[in-house]
Scaffold this active site. Structure first.
Site, PDB file in Angstrom:
ATOM      1  CG  ASP A 209      11.425  11.954   9.461  1.00 25.58           C
ATOM      2  OD1 ASP A 209      11.546  13.156   9.792  1.00 25.58           O
ATOM      3  OD2 ASP A 209      10.885  11.588   8.399  1.00 25.58           O
TER       4      ASP A 209
ATOM      5  CB  SER B 153       3.507   6.461  10.083  1.00 24.74           C
ATOM      6  OG  SER B 153       3.501   6.465   8.669  1.00 24.74           O
ATOM      7  CB  SER B 154       7.952   5.925   6.923  1.00 24.93           C
ATOM      8  OG  SER B 154       8.525   7.205   6.977  1.00 24.93           O
TER       9      SER B 154
ATOM     10  CB  SER C 282       0.891  -4.095   9.270  1.00 22.80           C
ATOM     11  OG  SER C 282       0.258  -2.924   9.753  1.00 22.80           O
TER      12      SER C 282
HETATM   13  P1  ADP Z   1       4.791   9.543   7.059  1.00 27.09           P
HETATM   14  O1  ADP Z   1       6.102   8.941   7.412  1.00 27.09           O
HETATM   15  O2  ADP Z   1       4.813  11.029   7.103  1.00 27.09           O
HETATM   16  O3  ADP Z   1       3.655   8.998   7.855  1.00 27.09           O
HETATM   17  P2  ADP Z   1       5.377   8.204   4.624  1.00 27.09           P
HETATM   18  O4  ADP Z   1       4.754   8.238   3.274  1.00 27.09           O
HETATM   19  O5  ADP Z   1       6.828   8.483   4.743  1.00 27.09           O
HETATM   20  O6  ADP Z   1       4.499   9.176   5.536  1.00 27.09           O
HETATM   21  O7  ADP Z   1       5.144   6.780   5.269  1.00 27.09           O
HETATM   22  C1  ADP Z   1       3.869   6.193   5.280  1.00 27.09           C
HETATM   23  C2  ADP Z   1       4.017   4.735   4.881  1.00 27.09           C
HETATM   24  O8  ADP Z   1       4.654   3.991   5.949  1.00 27.09           O
HETATM   25  C3  ADP Z   1       2.701   4.018   4.675  1.00 27.09           C
HETATM   26  O9  ADP Z   1       2.217   4.219   3.370  1.00 27.09           O
HETATM   27  C4  ADP Z   1       3.082   2.581   4.919  1.00 27.09           C
HETATM   28  O10 ADP Z   1       3.720   2.034   3.788  1.00 27.09           O
HETATM   29  C5  ADP Z   1       4.141   2.680   6.016  1.00 27.09           C
HETATM   30  N1  ADP Z   1       3.606   2.440   7.361  1.00 27.09           N
HETATM   31  C6  ADP Z   1       3.812   3.203   8.441  1.00 27.09           C
HETATM   32  N2  ADP Z   1       3.240   2.670   9.544  1.00 27.09           N
HETATM   33  C7  ADP Z   1       2.653   1.506   9.154  1.00 27.09           C
HETATM   34  C8  ADP Z   1       1.892   0.482   9.815  1.00 27.09           C
HETATM   35  N3  ADP Z   1       1.611   0.545  11.119  1.00 27.09           N
HETATM   36  N4  ADP Z   1       1.462  -0.551   9.078  1.00 27.09           N
HETATM   37  C9  ADP Z   1       1.729  -0.627   7.758  1.00 27.09           C
HETATM   38  N5  ADP Z   1       2.426   0.306   7.096  1.00 27.09           N
HETATM   39  C10 ADP Z   1       2.894   1.365   7.757  1.00 27.09           C
HETATM   40 MG    MG Z   2       7.913   9.222   6.337  1.00 26.60          MG
END
Ligand code: ADP
Ligand code: MG
Length: 399
Positions: free
Chosen positions: A188, A143-144, A82
């Site tokens: 989501d 983001s997840s 990543s």
């Molecule tokens: P949200 O989904 O609200 O952003 P979450 O805690 O559910 O918060 O997800 C965030 C997690 O998703 C990060 O800690 C990481 O593990 C993962 N993640 C999301 N996007 C990326 C990325 N582009 N690169 C690496 N990890 C990512």
């Molecule tokens: Mg999330």
């Protein structure tokens, strides 16, 4: 109120971002990928804390996406990188088990694991995947799900699985809950995969049926301003559990399976005043989603902007007063947005931190954002971050 200079981050153009992901794949792995796929983050426009009571929600995909450049390899090794994290992982596709992979790679490996029922046993599952995400991590913009759903599109295409969009939604949910061990209700992933440009996604949590609802902000000079309040989440899990328990108590007392089957008048019969307020939020919030949906069926966003804004405001006030899931940063961001002329504003997501949304005139974005920033400075809060979002297309192939 005074104004403060702000950085408003619009997402980089999709085409450029996809090209960048491809170039980074070449840098990382030394050859060109088979393709680039992406999936967006999301905000929930209205319908908060109703999913676990069979309620209705109205999310939309935002402009910020997660990109996955990927290639199939003639092995059983899965190599992951990543741009947002230094970890480089090399996994055996045949050895994937829940708990075996930690951190962000679990969201990607989990999707491959969850898609196994669609993979013929004889097929090798080797692949190289480069992730490049624009969705801010942990801001409540999912983001997840963007990461999982981008991975699902890539894996589907690389292995030629023939899964439906809905099957990929389910695989992404399974990856998060069963493989990564996080909890998600599925809103989501549905929004990230099923959203259409210029539309919101009406989601019925009773049977997970969805339909697109016209929500074309761009052509009407409107936009959503997202404010990541950067407030620290604390005791969130315990609070969520307590809210769920209160709603379940209310439903039991009213003799209904879930509060979806209760009317506002029924709520008045609940004896305990706290449980009554909790139920009042859920029942009125479901009603607000219905009204929001009806307004969007009856005319354009522009024609109904005042009434839509009123519903957004009422949603926030209910989450603040009846459901008590806001924190001062969320309330200050919402109040400042309203003061600065937003049509409506509310917290979005689970609360206790995270982000707010404001429905605004597109050309007022800087002014609204600077008013919010000034209010935060006045309160001594950490400076918020701003994002402009338009309803974008769900997951798909870019290159
Ligand atoms: P949200 O989904 O609200 O952003 P979450 O805690 O559910 O918060 O997800 C965030 C997690 O998703 C990060 O800690 C990481 O593990 C993962 N993640 C999301 N996007 C990326 C990325 N582009 N690169 C690496 N990890 C990512
Ligand atoms: Mg999330």
């Amino acid at each position: 109120m005074t104004s403060t200079a702000v950085a408003l981050s619009a997402a980089p153009a999709r085409e450029e971002a996809a090209a960048r992901a491809e170039a980074r794949f070449v840098e990382s792995f030394g050859y060109a990928p088979d393709g680039v796929w992406s999936a967006p983050g999301r905000v929930n426009i209205i319908g908060e804390h109703v999913d676990y009571q069979d309620g209705l929600c109205l999310p939309m995909a935002i402009s910020h996406r997660c990109f996955a450049a990927a290639a199939r390899t003639p092995t059983d090794r899965v190599r992951l990188r990543s741009v947002q994290d230094d970890v480089v992982l090399d996994l055996d596709a045949q050895q994937l088990e829940p708990g075996a992979v930690e951190g962000w790679p679990a969201y990607v490996a989990g999707v491959l694991w969850a898609l196994r029922p669609y993979i013929s046993g004889a097929v090798t599952q080797g692949m190289d995947i480069l992730i490049d995400g624009q969705v801010p991590l942990g801001a409540g913009l999912s983001s997840s799900a963007a990461l999982e759903c981008a991975a699902a599109e890539a894996i589907e295409a690389l292995l030629g699985l023939g899964t439906t969009r809905l099957q990929r939604v389910r695989a992404a949910i399974t990856a998060e809950t069963d493989f990564a061990g996080a909890s998600t209700g599925g809103l989501d992933q549905s929004a990230s995969v099923l959203s259409r440009a210029g539309h919101a996604l009406f989601l019925d949590c009773r049977d997970f049926s969805t339909r697109p609802v016209p929500w074309d902000l761009a052509s009407q000079g409107l936009a959503l301003l997202i404010t990541d309040t950067r407030a620290e989440h604390s005791h969130v899990d315990g609070e969520y559990t307590a809210r769920r328990a209160d709603s379940e108590r209310a439903a039991a007392e009213l003799g209904v399976a879930t509060l979806r089957d209760a009317a506002v008048a029924d709520v008045e019969r609940i004896a305990d005043p706290l449980v009554r307020r909790r139920a009042h939020h859920v029942v009125t919030e479901i009603q607000r989603v219905r009204e929001f949906d009806e307004l969007l069926a009856a005319g354009t966003v522009r024609e109904n902007v005042a009434a839509l804004g009123t519903l957004l405001n009422a949603s926030h006030d209910s989450l603040r007063d009846d459901y008590e899931v806001t924190v001062p940063q969320l309330d200050v961001a919402v109040d400042a947005a309203r003061d600065a002329g937003a049509h409506g504003a509310r917290m979005t997501g689970g609360g206790f931190g995270g982000s707010t949304i404001a429905l605004i005139e597109a050309d007022a974005a800087e002014q609204v954002a600077s008013t919010i920033a000034a209010a935060f400075a006045e309160q001594g809060f950490t400076a918020p971050q701003f994002f402009l979002a338009l309803p974008e297309e769900g997951a798909g192939q870019d290159r």
